[in-house]
Design a protein around this motif. Structure first.
Motif, mmCIF file in Angstrom:
data_model
loop_
_atom_site.group_PDB
_atom_site.id
_atom_site.type_symbol
_atom_site.label_atom_id
_atom_site.label_comp_id
_atom_site.label_asym_id
_atom_site.label_seq_id
_atom_site.Cartn_x
_atom_site.Cartn_y
_atom_site.Cartn_z
ATOM 1 N N TYR A 298 17.741 -32.826 13.240
ATOM 2 C CA TYR A 298 18.233 -34.563 12.581
ATOM 3 C C TYR A 298 20.016 -34.004 13.727
ATOM 4 O O TYR A 298 20.607 -33.895 14.505
ATOM 5 C CB TYR A 298 18.867 -34.030 11.486
ATOM 6 C CG TYR A 298 18.154 -33.798 9.953
ATOM 7 C CD1 TYR A 298 17.597 -34.550 9.716
ATOM 8 C CD2 TYR A 298 17.961 -32.100 9.563
ATOM 9 C CE1 TYR A 298 16.301 -34.668 8.736
ATOM 10 C CE2 TYR A 298 17.351 -32.465 8.614
ATOM 11 C CZ TYR A 298 16.787 -33.279 8.105
ATOM 12 O OH TYR A 298 16.131 -32.530 7.069
ATOM 13 N N ALA A 299 19.546 -35.462 14.446
ATOM 14 C CA ALA A 299 20.297 -35.276 15.971
ATOM 15 C C ALA A 299 21.763 -35.243 15.960
ATOM 16 O O ALA A 299 22.235 -34.978 16.172
ATOM 17 C CB ALA A 299 19.648 -36.532 16.639
ATOM 18 N N ASP A 300 22.341 -36.442 14.540
ATOM 19 C CA ASP A 300 23.964 -36.408 14.460
ATOM 20 C C ASP A 300 23.908 -35.040 13.911
ATOM 21 O O ASP A 300 25.572 -34.672 14.508
ATOM 22 C CB ASP A 300 24.164 -37.556 13.237
ATOM 23 C CG ASP A 300 23.570 -37.670 11.990
ATOM 24 O OD1 ASP A 300 22.317 -37.062 11.550
ATOM 25 O OD2 ASP A 300 23.758 -37.355 10.585
ATOM 26 N N LEU A 301 23.351 -34.392 13.091
ATOM 27 C CA LEU A 301 23.653 -32.867 12.934
ATOM 28 C C LEU A 301 23.935 -31.867 13.511
ATOM 29 O O LEU A 301 24.748 -30.870 14.061
ATOM 30 C CB LEU A 301 23.281 -32.399 11.700
ATOM 31 C CG LEU A 301 22.780 -33.066 10.116
ATOM 32 C CD1 LEU A 301 22.480 -32.404 9.144
ATOM 33 C CD2 LEU A 301 24.762 -33.305 9.846
ATOM 34 N N ASN A 302 22.885 -32.153 14.910
ATOM 35 C CA ASN A 302 22.929 -31.017 15.999
ATOM 36 C C ASN A 302 23.956 -31.540 16.767
ATOM 37 O O ASN A 302 25.167 -30.373 17.392
ATOM 38 C CB ASN A 302 21.708 -31.318 16.585
ATOM 39 C CG ASN A 302 20.321 -31.233 16.083
ATOM 40 O OD1 ASN A 302 20.701 -30.217 15.441
ATOM 41 N ND2 ASN A 302 19.596 -31.832 16.720
ATOM 42 N N THR A 303 25.050 -32.992 17.416
ATOM 43 C CA THR A 303 26.159 -33.786 17.512
ATOM 44 C C THR A 303 27.353 -32.510 17.225
ATOM 45 O O THR A 303 27.991 -32.724 17.713
ATOM 46 C CB THR A 303 25.759 -34.436 18.091
ATOM 47 O OG1 THR A 303 24.465 -35.496 18.788
ATOM 48 C CG2 THR A 303 26.658 -35.422 18.309
ATOM 49 N N ALA A 304 27.116 -32.567 15.945
ATOM 50 C CA ALA A 304 28.328 -32.183 15.028
ATOM 51 C C ALA A 304 28.052 -30.424 15.106
ATOM 52 O O ALA A 304 28.960 -29.978 14.230
ATOM 53 C CB ALA A 304 28.117 -33.130 13.273
ATOM 54 N N SER A 305 27.554 -30.155 15.771
ATOM 55 C CA SER A 305 27.560 -28.681 15.988
ATOM 56 C C SER A 305 27.435 -27.856 14.180
ATOM 57 O O SER A 305 27.924 -26.980 14.003
ATOM 58 C CB SER A 305 28.803 -28.402 16.720
ATOM 59 O OG SER A 305 29.000 -28.131 17.504
ATOM 60 N N TRP A 306 26.612 -28.116 13.273
ATOM 61 C CA TRP A 306 25.976 -28.422 12.328
ATOM 62 C C TRP A 306 25.183 -27.044 11.700
ATOM 63 O O TRP A 306 24.585 -26.705 11.204
ATOM 64 C CB TRP A 306 26.152 -29.546 10.893
ATOM 65 C CG TRP A 306 25.736 -29.540 9.780
ATOM 66 C CD1 TRP A 306 25.269 -29.511 9.705
ATOM 67 C CD2 TRP A 306 27.358 -28.556 9.413
ATOM 68 N NE1 TRP A 306 25.460 -29.749 7.918
ATOM 69 C CE2 TRP A 306 26.795 -28.860 8.318
ATOM 70 C CE3 TRP A 306 28.553 -28.363 9.554
ATOM 71 C CZ2 TRP A 306 27.837 -28.932 7.027
ATOM 72 C CZ3 TRP A 306 29.274 -28.192 8.461
ATOM 73 C CH2 TRP A 306 28.941 -28.415 7.009
ATOM 74 N N ASN A 307 24.155 -26.712 13.349
ATOM 75 C CA ASN A 307 23.406 -25.709 13.154
ATOM 76 C C ASN A 307 23.620 -24.427 13.127
ATOM 77 O O ASN A 307 24.656 -24.135 13.024
ATOM 78 C CB ASN A 307 22.439 -25.641 14.979
ATOM 79 C CG ASN A 307 22.285 -26.937 15.028
ATOM 80 O OD1 ASN A 307 23.746 -27.825 15.668
ATOM 81 N ND2 ASN A 307 21.102 -27.603 15.416
ATOM 82 N N VAL A 308 22.634 -23.945 12.380
ATOM 83 C CA VAL A 308 22.980 -22.147 12.230
ATOM 84 C C VAL A 308 21.548 -21.048 13.327
ATOM 85 O O VAL A 308 20.920 -22.003 13.393
ATOM 86 C CB VAL A 308 21.822 -22.248 10.616
ATOM 87 C CG1 VAL A 308 21.591 -20.516 10.564
ATOM 88 C CG2 VAL A 308 22.586 -22.222 10.058
ATOM 89 N N PRO A 309 22.445 -20.309 13.969
ATOM 90 C CA PRO A 309 21.410 -19.703 15.135
ATOM 91 C C PRO A 309 20.270 -19.584 14.206
ATOM 92 O O PRO A 309 20.242 -18.713 13.452
ATOM 93 C CB PRO A 309 22.598 -18.953 15.481
ATOM 94 C CG PRO A 309 23.580 -18.862 15.129
ATOM 95 C CD PRO A 309 23.503 -19.746 13.904
ATOM 96 N N MET A 310 19.054 -19.249 15.475
ATOM 97 C CA MET A 310 17.745 -18.904 15.257
ATOM 98 C C MET A 310 17.305 -17.522 14.445
ATOM 99 O O MET A 310 16.844 -16.778 14.188
ATOM 100 C CB MET A 310 16.657 -18.853 15.478
ATOM 101 C CG MET A 310 16.345 -21.005 16.367
ATOM 102 S SD MET A 310 15.451 -21.089 14.585
ATOM 103 C CE MET A 310 14.118 -20.023 14.395
ATOM 104 N N MET A 311 18.942 -16.393 14.878
ATOM 105 C CA MET A 311 18.899 -14.987 14.974
ATOM 106 C C MET A 311 19.159 -15.272 13.164
ATOM 107 O O MET A 311 18.584 -13.786 12.498
ATOM 108 C CB MET A 311 19.941 -14.774 15.258
ATOM 109 C CG MET A 311 21.189 -15.129 15.248
ATOM 110 S SD MET A 311 21.903 -13.888 16.165
ATOM 111 C CE MET A 311 21.881 -12.610 15.508
ATOM 112 N N LEU A 312 19.233 -16.299 12.675
ATOM 113 C CA LEU A 312 20.322 -16.498 11.138
ATOM 114 C C LEU A 312 18.992 -16.825 10.793
ATOM 115 O O LEU A 312 19.452 -17.497 9.388
ATOM 116 C CB LEU A 312 20.986 -16.514 10.927
ATOM 117 C CG LEU A 312 22.384 -15.444 11.117
ATOM 118 C CD1 LEU A 312 24.052 -16.505 11.143
ATOM 119 C CD2 LEU A 312 22.485 -14.437 10.520
ATOM 120 N N GLY A 313 18.042 -17.453 11.086
ATOM 121 C CA GLY A 313 16.806 -18.574 10.157
ATOM 122 C C GLY A 313 16.539 -19.764 10.441
ATOM 123 O O GLY A 313 15.888 -20.512 9.997
ATOM 124 N N GLY A 314 17.765 -20.322 11.286
ATOM 125 C CA GLY A 314 17.489 -21.418 11.794
ATOM 126 C C GLY A 314 17.769 -22.224 10.540
ATOM 127 O O GLY A 314 18.560 -21.693 9.719
#
Length: 252
Positions: free
Chosen positions: A129-145
């Motif tokens: 989701y592009a808008d959530l990526n822009t909002a820095s809403w991601n979880v690091p892949m080391m924690l499952g993404g």
């Protein structure tokens, strides 16, 4: 004579069709997300300003509150579900984000309202989701993404009392030992709504409930680095299920 009968039937069918069209009324809904602390309204102006006390007597302030809901659903008496498109990222510092205004309309009637807190596993797709990526809403892949469910940040006072930070971040629980995630999103059944016309529906979050019931939350022990704490994430989910969200007023 046949012509008169055909004309009469045509008029009758048109009349019935018109009556049916009048009986079927499509309406719009808006959902307003409001926040409170055990009943006391908590708004943008309270961020970093209003001191609160949790169940264990710890003093705290809130600097940031963002959370995501998805699969907002109205189910009618015939068990037909209308799932509104997309998801909603609510940010207390952005008043426009507090209103969910779907374009999809529904027919008037009695419904059960439900929401999903966060994304379930099927929707929690890393980078999707592009808008959530822009909002820095991601979880690091080391924690499952995938994505956060909530970011609740602020400061609390210890017994000295010194002021310390806390980051009450809710994500899909991830076991760093086994690298196996556990879906800790949950569905909230908010109850019945009777929709008679265009409606504004209030969904309330009691922020205080995140720190109690069934788990009394001691910020002196669990304050930061909670995203890597598998058990803490399951406890957060349990607390969220137990009364954080409720149905408020309905105006129409």
């Amino acid at each position: 004579m046949k012509q008169y009968i055909v004309l009469f039937l045509s008029i009758l069918l048109f009349s019935c069709s018109s009556d049916s069209d009048e009986l079927i009324k499509e309406v719009s809904i808006k959902i307003n997300f409001t926040q409170n602390w055990d009943g006391a309204s908590f708004e943008k102006s309270d961020l970093s300003n209003t001191e609160l006390t949790n169940k264990l007597g710890t003093k705290l302030t809130i600097d940031k509150l963002r959370y995501l809901v998805s699969k907002i659903t109205l189910t009618d008496a015939a068990d037909k579900a209308t799932i509104f498109e997309g998801y909603k990222l609510i940010d207390l510092s952005d008043e426009e984000s507090l209103v969910f205004n779907p374009s999809l309309k529904i027919t008037e009637g009695n419904y059960s309202l439900a929401i999903t807190f966060g994304f379930n596993n099927d929707d929690n797709i890393d980078g999707e989701y592009a808008d959530l990526n822009t909002a820095s809403w991601n979880v690091p892949m080391m924690l499952g993404g995938g994505y956060h469910f909530m970011q609740l940040d602020g400061k609390y006072k210890d017994d000295v009392p010194n002021e310390n930070p806390y980051n009450f971040h809710v994500i899909r629980a991830y076991n760093t030992t086994t690298s196996i995630p556990e879906d800790t999103s949950f569905i909230v059944n908010l109850g019945s709504v009777n929709i008679k016309s265009d409606a504004n529906i209030e969904v309330k979050m009691n922020i205080a409930e995140w720190f109690k019931n069934p788990n009394d939350w001691d910020l002196n022990e669990k304050n930061t680095n909670l995203m890597i704490d598998f058990d803490a994430q399951k406890e957060m989910s349990a607390n969220g299920k137990s009364g954080v969200f409720s149905l408020g007023t309905i105006s129409q």
